[in-house]
Design a protein around this motif. Structure first.
Motif, PDB file in Angstrom:
ATOM      1  N   GLU A 120       0.818  -1.218   0.000  1.00  0.00           N
ATOM      2  CA  GLU A 120       0.000   0.000   0.000  1.00  0.00           C
ATOM      3  C   GLU A 120       0.855   1.274   0.000  1.00  0.00           C
ATOM      4  O   GLU A 120       0.440   2.293  -0.537  1.00  0.00           O
ATOM      5  CB  GLU A 120      -0.974  -0.003   1.176  1.00  0.00           C
ATOM      6  CG  GLU A 120      -2.087  -1.037   1.038  1.00  0.00           C
ATOM      7  CD  GLU A 120      -2.943  -0.876  -0.215  1.00  0.00           C
ATOM      8  OE1 GLU A 120      -3.157   0.253  -0.689  1.00  0.00           O
ATOM      9  OE2 GLU A 120      -3.416  -1.909  -0.739  1.00  0.00           O
ATOM     10  N   GLN A 121       2.055   1.221   0.590  1.00  0.00           N
ATOM     11  CA  GLN A 121       2.937   2.396   0.555  1.00  0.00           C
ATOM     12  C   GLN A 121       3.390   2.682  -0.871  1.00  0.00           C
ATOM     13  O   GLN A 121       3.461   3.839  -1.286  1.00  0.00           O
ATOM     14  CB  GLN A 121       4.159   2.188   1.473  1.00  0.00           C
ATOM     15  CG  GLN A 121       3.832   2.175   2.938  1.00  0.00           C
ATOM     16  CD  GLN A 121       3.290   0.811   3.414  1.00  0.00           C
ATOM     17  OE1 GLN A 121       3.320  -0.178   2.696  1.00  0.00           O
ATOM     18  NE2 GLN A 121       2.778   0.776   4.623  1.00  0.00           N
ATOM     19  N   VAL A 122       3.676   1.652  -1.635  1.00  0.00           N
ATOM     20  CA  VAL A 122       4.046   1.818  -3.047  1.00  0.00           C
ATOM     21  C   VAL A 122       2.871   2.434  -3.799  1.00  0.00           C
ATOM     22  O   VAL A 122       3.052   3.353  -4.607  1.00  0.00           O
ATOM     23  CB  VAL A 122       4.476   0.473  -3.674  1.00  0.00           C
ATOM     24  CG1 VAL A 122       4.598   0.580  -5.183  1.00  0.00           C
ATOM     25  CG2 VAL A 122       5.789  -0.006  -3.065  1.00  0.00           C
ATOM     26  N   ALA A 123       1.666   1.952  -3.536  1.00  0.00           N
ATOM     27  CA  ALA A 123       0.473   2.499  -4.201  1.00  0.00           C
ATOM     28  C   ALA A 123       0.304   3.977  -3.872  1.00  0.00           C
ATOM     29  O   ALA A 123      -0.020   4.776  -4.753  1.00  0.00           O
ATOM     30  CB  ALA A 123      -0.772   1.711  -3.795  1.00  0.00           C
ATOM     31  N   LEU A 129       2.974   5.960  -5.769  1.00  0.00           N
ATOM     32  CA  LEU A 129       2.576   5.990  -7.179  1.00  0.00           C
ATOM     33  C   LEU A 129       1.421   6.970  -7.385  1.00  0.00           C
ATOM     34  O   LEU A 129       1.417   7.735  -8.352  1.00  0.00           O
ATOM     35  CB  LEU A 129       2.192   4.596  -7.659  1.00  0.00           C
ATOM     36  CG  LEU A 129       1.701   4.486  -9.098  1.00  0.00           C
ATOM     37  CD1 LEU A 129       2.732   5.019 -10.092  1.00  0.00           C
ATOM     38  CD2 LEU A 129       1.334   3.042  -9.416  1.00  0.00           C
ATOM     39  N   GLY A 130       0.462   6.978  -6.479  1.00  0.00           N
ATOM     40  CA  GLY A 130      -0.649   7.927  -6.570  1.00  0.00           C
ATOM     41  C   GLY A 130      -0.165   9.368  -6.542  1.00  0.00           C
ATOM     42  O   GLY A 130      -0.647  10.216  -7.300  1.00  0.00           O
ATOM     43  N   LYS A 131       0.803   9.672  -5.680  1.00  0.00           N
ATOM     44  CA  LYS A 131       1.369  11.026  -5.618  1.00  0.00           C
ATOM     45  C   LYS A 131       2.098  11.366  -6.913  1.00  0.00           C
ATOM     46  O   LYS A 131       2.000  12.488  -7.412  1.00  0.00           O
ATOM     47  CB  LYS A 131       2.318  11.149  -4.427  1.00  0.00           C
ATOM     48  CG  LYS A 131       1.593  11.133  -3.100  1.00  0.00           C
ATOM     49  CD  LYS A 131       2.561  11.172  -1.933  1.00  0.00           C
ATOM     50  CE  LYS A 131       1.817  11.054  -0.620  1.00  0.00           C
ATOM     51  NZ  LYS A 131       2.722  11.037   0.530  1.00  0.00           N
ATOM     52  N   GLY A 180     -11.331   8.996  -2.262  1.00  0.00           N
ATOM     53  CA  GLY A 180     -10.847   8.947  -0.889  1.00  0.00           C
ATOM     54  C   GLY A 180      -9.508   9.623  -0.704  1.00  0.00           C
ATOM     55  O   GLY A 180      -8.942   9.593   0.368  1.00  0.00           O
ATOM     56  N   GLY A 181      -8.957  10.201  -1.762  1.00  0.00           N
ATOM     57  CA  GLY A 181      -7.744  10.997  -1.638  1.00  0.00           C
ATOM     58  C   GLY A 181      -6.429  10.312  -1.869  1.00  0.00           C
ATOM     59  O   GLY A 181      -5.455  10.965  -2.181  1.00  0.00           O
ATOM     60  N   ARG A 182      -6.352   8.989  -1.693  1.00  0.00           N
ATOM     61  CA  ARG A 182      -5.065   8.364  -1.954  1.00  0.00           C
ATOM     62  C   ARG A 182      -5.230   7.038  -2.678  1.00  0.00           C
ATOM     63  O   ARG A 182      -6.221   6.339  -2.509  1.00  0.00           O
ATOM     64  CB  ARG A 182      -4.247   8.212  -0.696  1.00  0.00           C
ATOM     65  CG  ARG A 182      -4.787   7.325   0.351  1.00  0.00           C
ATOM     66  CD  ARG A 182      -3.746   7.213   1.444  1.00  0.00           C
ATOM     67  NE  ARG A 182      -4.373   7.033   2.734  1.00  0.00           N
ATOM     68  CZ  ARG A 182      -3.689   6.913   3.838  1.00  0.00           C
ATOM     69  NH1 ARG A 182      -2.390   6.978   3.816  1.00  0.00           N
ATOM     70  NH2 ARG A 182      -4.301   6.738   4.975  1.00  0.00           N
ATOM     71  N   ARG A 214      13.312   7.436  -5.475  1.00  0.00           N
ATOM     72  CA  ARG A 214      13.919   6.903  -4.247  1.00  0.00           C
ATOM     73  C   ARG A 214      12.837   6.495  -3.236  1.00  0.00           C
ATOM     74  O   ARG A 214      12.935   5.436  -2.621  1.00  0.00           O
ATOM     75  CB  ARG A 214      14.864   7.928  -3.645  1.00  0.00           C
ATOM     76  CG  ARG A 214      15.579   7.448  -2.400  1.00  0.00           C
ATOM     77  CD  ARG A 214      16.696   8.420  -2.025  1.00  0.00           C
ATOM     78  NE  ARG A 214      17.181   8.222  -0.691  1.00  0.00           N
ATOM     79  CZ  ARG A 214      18.056   7.299  -0.329  1.00  0.00           C
ATOM     80  NH1 ARG A 214      18.526   6.466  -1.227  1.00  0.00           N
ATOM     81  NH2 ARG A 214      18.447   7.189   0.923  1.00  0.00           N
ATOM     82  N   LYS A 215      11.801   7.321  -3.090  1.00  0.00           N
ATOM     83  CA  LYS A 215      10.720   6.980  -2.155  1.00  0.00           C
ATOM     84  C   LYS A 215       9.963   5.743  -2.626  1.00  0.00           C
ATOM     85  O   LYS A 215       9.546   4.925  -1.817  1.00  0.00           O
ATOM     86  CB  LYS A 215       9.771   8.153  -1.975  1.00  0.00           C
ATOM     87  CG  LYS A 215      10.366   9.232  -1.113  1.00  0.00           C
ATOM     88  CD  LYS A 215       9.343  10.236  -0.699  1.00  0.00           C
ATOM     89  CE  LYS A 215      10.040  11.265   0.190  1.00  0.00           C
ATOM     90  NZ  LYS A 215       9.120  12.206   0.766  1.00  0.00           N
ATOM     91  N   LEU A 216       9.795   5.606  -3.940  1.00  0.00           N
ATOM     92  CA  LEU A 216       9.132   4.427  -4.481  1.00  0.00           C
ATOM     93  C   LEU A 216       9.949   3.180  -4.157  1.00  0.00           C
ATOM     94  O   LEU A 216       9.411   2.169  -3.700  1.00  0.00           O
ATOM     95  CB  LEU A 216       8.937   4.577  -5.990  1.00  0.00           C
ATOM     96  CG  LEU A 216       8.112   3.521  -6.691  1.00  0.00           C
ATOM     97  CD1 LEU A 216       6.669   3.545  -6.194  1.00  0.00           C
ATOM     98  CD2 LEU A 216       8.155   3.738  -8.188  1.00  0.00           C
ATOM     99  N   ASP A 217      11.264   3.247  -4.355  1.00  0.00           N
ATOM    100  CA  ASP A 217      12.129   2.115  -4.024  1.00  0.00           C
ATOM    101  C   ASP A 217      12.095   1.801  -2.532  1.00  0.00           C
ATOM    102  O   ASP A 217      12.041   0.635  -2.130  1.00  0.00           O
ATOM    103  CB  ASP A 217      13.566   2.396  -4.464  1.00  0.00           C
ATOM    104  CG  ASP A 217      13.748   2.295  -5.965  1.00  0.00           C
ATOM    105  OD1 ASP A 217      12.914   1.659  -6.646  1.00  0.00           O
ATOM    106  OD2 ASP A 217      14.745   2.847  -6.473  1.00  0.00           O
TER     107      ASP A 217
END
Length: 105
Positions: A29-32, A35-37, A57-59, A95-98
């Motif tokens: 879910e953090q990757v999702a 990716l959404g951002k 729902g925003g994210r 980097r955040k995605l990784d």
């Protein structure tokens, strides 16, 4: 199928931006969310990406990505012409995605 769709969307973004990389991290879910951002920023900086749906729902979640990014949508991402915008966003969030894919974020 949901997690595969997330990887397909990430890789389509890379390819559409002319970045020769394939996503190899876990999908969670953090990757999702990351990716959404990324998709939100790309939508905001380029009219070529204005058709990208907004998450309810925003994210973004894995299931939202799987429901909203059919094969035709992923193909459209790959064929997009706004390389400068997409590249800048991908470099900003890569980097955040990784880190999210490693469970660190």
């Amino acid at each position: 199928m949901g997690k595969e769709a997330v990887v397909d969307v990430i890789n389509a973004l890379y390819k559409g931006a002319g970045i020769h990389k394939r996503y190899s991290g876990e999908v969670n879910e953090q990757v999702a969310r990351v990716l959404g951002k990324m998709l939100e920023e790309i939508r905001g900086c380029s009219d070529a990406f204005s058709w990208i749906p907004r998450p309810t729902g925003g994210r973004a979640t894995i299931s939202w990505i799987a429901r909203n990014f059919a094969r035709s949508t992923i193909d459209r991402l790959r064929a997009s012409q706004s390389l400068t915008c997409a590249r800048a966003v991908i470099h900003k969030w890569d980097r955040k995605l990784d880190m999210a894919g490693r469970g660190i974020l």
